[in-house]
Design a protein around this motif. Structure first.
Motif, PDB file in Angstrom:
ATOM      1  N   ARG A 139       1.791 -11.225  34.763  1.00 35.60           N
ATOM      2  CA  ARG A 139       3.077  -9.859  33.922  1.00 35.60           C
ATOM      3  C   ARG A 139       3.801 -11.106  32.197  1.00 35.60           C
ATOM      4  O   ARG A 139       3.813 -10.179  31.470  1.00 35.60           O
ATOM      5  CB  ARG A 139       3.886  -9.540  34.369  1.00 35.60           C
ATOM      6  CG  ARG A 139       3.406  -7.994  35.230  1.00 35.60           C
ATOM      7  CD  ARG A 139       2.446  -7.268  33.949  1.00 35.60           C
ATOM      8  NE  ARG A 139       2.677  -6.118  34.948  1.00 35.60           N
ATOM      9  CZ  ARG A 139       1.168  -4.807  34.963  1.00 35.60           C
ATOM     10  NH1 ARG A 139      -0.013  -5.828  34.349  1.00 35.60           N
ATOM     11  NH2 ARG A 139       1.028  -4.438  35.262  1.00 35.60           N
ATOM     12  N   MET A 190       7.493 -11.033  37.451  1.00 23.79           N
ATOM     13  CA  MET A 190       7.170 -11.032  36.251  1.00 23.79           C
ATOM     14  C   MET A 190       6.010 -12.078  36.786  1.00 23.79           C
ATOM     15  O   MET A 190       4.727 -12.659  36.220  1.00 23.79           O
ATOM     16  CB  MET A 190       7.189 -10.783  35.084  1.00 23.79           C
ATOM     17  CG  MET A 190       8.264 -10.070  34.058  1.00 23.79           C
ATOM     18  SD  MET A 190       8.829 -10.331  32.684  1.00 23.79           S
ATOM     19  CE  MET A 190       8.894  -8.445  31.826  1.00 23.79           C
ATOM     20  N   ASN A 193       3.973 -12.681  39.045  1.00 26.88           N
ATOM     21  CA  ASN A 193       2.861 -11.345  39.102  1.00 26.88           C
ATOM     22  C   ASN A 193       2.976  -9.818  39.862  1.00 26.88           C
ATOM     23  O   ASN A 193       1.654  -9.056  40.773  1.00 26.88           O
ATOM     24  CB  ASN A 193       1.497 -11.499  39.319  1.00 26.88           C
ATOM     25  CG  ASN A 193       0.591 -10.611  38.384  1.00 26.88           C
ATOM     26  OD1 ASN A 193       0.538  -9.740  37.303  1.00 26.88           O
ATOM     27  ND2 ASN A 193      -1.098 -10.711  38.492  1.00 26.88           N
ATOM     28  N   GLU A 195       2.497  -6.342  40.339  1.00 26.40           N
ATOM     29  CA  GLU A 195       2.205  -5.400  38.705  1.00 26.40           C
ATOM     30  C   GLU A 195       2.484  -4.352  39.161  1.00 26.40           C
ATOM     31  O   GLU A 195       2.488  -3.297  38.513  1.00 26.40           O
ATOM     32  CB  GLU A 195       0.491  -5.667  38.695  1.00 26.40           C
ATOM     33  CG  GLU A 195       0.493  -7.339  37.972  1.00 26.40           C
ATOM     34  CD  GLU A 195      -1.376  -6.443  38.270  1.00 26.40           C
ATOM     35  OE1 GLU A 195      -2.252  -6.045  38.961  1.00 26.40           O
ATOM     36  OE2 GLU A 195      -1.827  -7.197  37.652  1.00 26.40           O
ATOM     37  N   PRO A 200       4.163  -2.245  32.368  1.00 26.58           N
ATOM     38  CA  PRO A 200       3.372  -3.225  31.112  1.00 26.58           C
ATOM     39  C   PRO A 200       4.538  -2.780  29.782  1.00 26.58           C
ATOM     40  O   PRO A 200       4.948  -3.453  29.528  1.00 26.58           O
ATOM     41  CB  PRO A 200       2.415  -2.065  30.103  1.00 26.58           C
ATOM     42  CG  PRO A 200       1.469  -1.665  31.332  1.00 26.58           C
ATOM     43  CD  PRO A 200       2.224  -1.138  32.551  1.00 26.58           C
ATOM     44  N   CYS A 203       7.222  -4.829  29.838  1.00 25.43           N
ATOM     45  CA  CYS A 203       6.700  -6.577  29.303  1.00 25.43           C
ATOM     46  C   CYS A 203       6.644  -6.009  27.528  1.00 25.43           C
ATOM     47  O   CYS A 203       7.206  -7.329  27.269  1.00 25.43           O
ATOM     48  CB  CYS A 203       5.321  -6.577  29.480  1.00 25.43           C
ATOM     49  SG  CYS A 203       4.280  -6.799  30.628  1.00 25.43           S
TER      50      CYS A 203
END
Length: 432
Positions: A139, A190, A193, A195, A200, A203
């Motif tokens: 990320r 991030m 990672n 997720e 998104p 981000c």
């Protein structure tokens, strides 16, 4: 306060997440058509609304755009990201919102606007299969790529400033968790990672704030409305706003619920259902994405009616919201509301609303206003949550110390009074 607002010099880049969607293409096409004199900006407060200055007897009602230093439409430059590679013209044709005549009036400009690959993770939007997506090791890498996109866009297009607006699909429901409590926690998640904890949209929000670009969240995703990103926006002096564009059924609720409350009429039930057939409807057909939207839509009535203060009137409301994907309707949404209210001596009454609306036609002018107003706020040094823009959102962003205002007309008064303050005018209490 006018002298404290930096002038709107140079170009303003408008980077749209979900550039090829129905809302985004309608926003871009309409804005380009208006600035060429081919259309009218109906629905846009920044372009059409007046604002009263001074006492009513002075009869001074100039247009907002004539006295507030907003960016001129001719200085907007459009770009953004999408999970499909089509240019804005082809995407608008596919969306089937606008007719060929309106598209062809600005076709050359639309063809030239091509999306950058999107930060996409299908686990967050299960009904879409993106073909135009970034590849990233984690990320944090995804954030760095988005930041580079923003810098490149500014340089290539000669933009002095940029605003980023999310007009993409609703992500799956995500409750606030430890990873969202501070900038350090979010950055760690991030880099590790995580997720399933960092969407998104987060981000995009982080990257925008890091680049000094105001960020607007037009979907009900948990995103910029987290302590981590509030902290980051404050650190960077960046204006943020959200969430979930207030267009059809919720707009109706923010008008009718205050009516019931001001007349002290009771409410026993409010059933809302929608049919729509665009990409948004397809995404919301997934229960996890619908959960995100449902939480946003359900919050309105309780906040307005304050059942804790009026238990006899609003202490036992049955409130149900449904959204149904129905492809034949495409972008032409229909919303039905059945409202069971209670009058004098407890006698029941009913109010029924059938709103045949065009989802993107309602949302497009909101996008324009929000972009211009958040850029104004940024130039005025107004960083962090812009609660004066609550007028535009179903679920107005607020910190843990404040209760959001949902009444449409109180929101509108707050918006205009904020503009008055910004230009050094007296605010109005409407008692004169």
């Amino acid at each position: 306060m006018r002298n404290e607002i930096k002038p709107a010099t140079g170009k303003l880049g408008v980077l749209v997440v979900g550039l090829g969607g129905a809302v985004s293409t309608t926003f871009v096409v309409g804005t380009l058509a208006v600035r060429k004199g081919l259309s009218k900006p109906i629905g846009s407060i920044t372009q059409l609304a007046t604002i009263r200055l001074g006492k009513r007897s002075e009869n001074n009602f100039p247009k907002i755009k004539d006295i507030v230093p907003l960016t001129d439409l001719n200085d907007l430059v459009f770009g953004g990201w999408d999970i499909f590679p089509e240019n804005v013209y082809d995407a608008a044709v596919h969306a089937e919102v606008l007719n060929e005549k309106d598209l062809n009036g600005v076709k050359d400009e639309l063809v030239a606007i091509k999306p950058m690959p999107a930060a996409f993770d299908q686990n967050w939007v299960k009904r879409l299969n993106g073909t135009h997506a970034k590849k990233a090791s984690n990320r944090w890498d995804l954030v760095e790529q988005i930041r580079q996109d923003i810098r490149d866009f500014k340089q290539v297009n000669g933009c002095e400033r940029v605003v980023v607006i999310w007009a993409a699909s609703t992500e799956i429901y995500l409750p606030l968790c430890d990873e969202h409590q501070s900038v350090a926690d979010l950055e760690k998640a991030m880099k590790e990672n995580k997720e399933e904890k960092v969407s998104p949209s987060m981000c995009y929000a982080y990257a925008s704030i890091a680049e000094g670009a105001p960020f607007l969240m037009g979907a009900p995703n948990l995103c910029v409305d987290t302590p981590a990103l509030w902290e980051f926006a404050k650190q960077k002096g960046v204006a943020i706003g959200g969430k979930d564009f207030k267009t059809g059924q919720t707009m109706i609720k923010t008008v009718l619920a205050p009516m019931l409350k001001t007349r002290m009429l009771g409410l026993s039930g409010w059933f809302s259902t929608n049919i729509l057939g665009n990409r948004d409807g397809e995404v919301l057909d997934d229960p996890d994405s619908f959960k995100t939207k449902e939480v946003s839509k359900l919050s309105v009535i309780d906040t307005i009616l304050q059942p804790e203060l009026y238990p006899d009137l609003y202490g036992n409301i049955y409130h149900k919201v449904r959204i149904n994907y129905y492809p034949p309707r495409k972008d032409n949404k229909e919303g039905w509301d059945n409202i069971d209210l209670i009058g004098w001596m407890g006698y029941p009454m009913q109010l029924k609303v059938d709103f045949l609306c065009r989802d993107s036609i309602l949302a497009a002018p909101l996008c324009l206003d929000l972009v211009l107003f958040v850029d104004l706020a940024q130039r005025a040094g107004m960083s962090g949550i812009q609660d004066w823009l609550s007028f535009y959102f179903k679920s107005p962003m607020h910190d843990f110390e404040h209760v959001p205002e949902h009444d449409l007309f109180i929101q509108y008064t707050k918006l205009k009074n904020t503009l008055r303050k910004m230009i050094g005018e007296e605010t109005l209490d409407y008692l004169d």
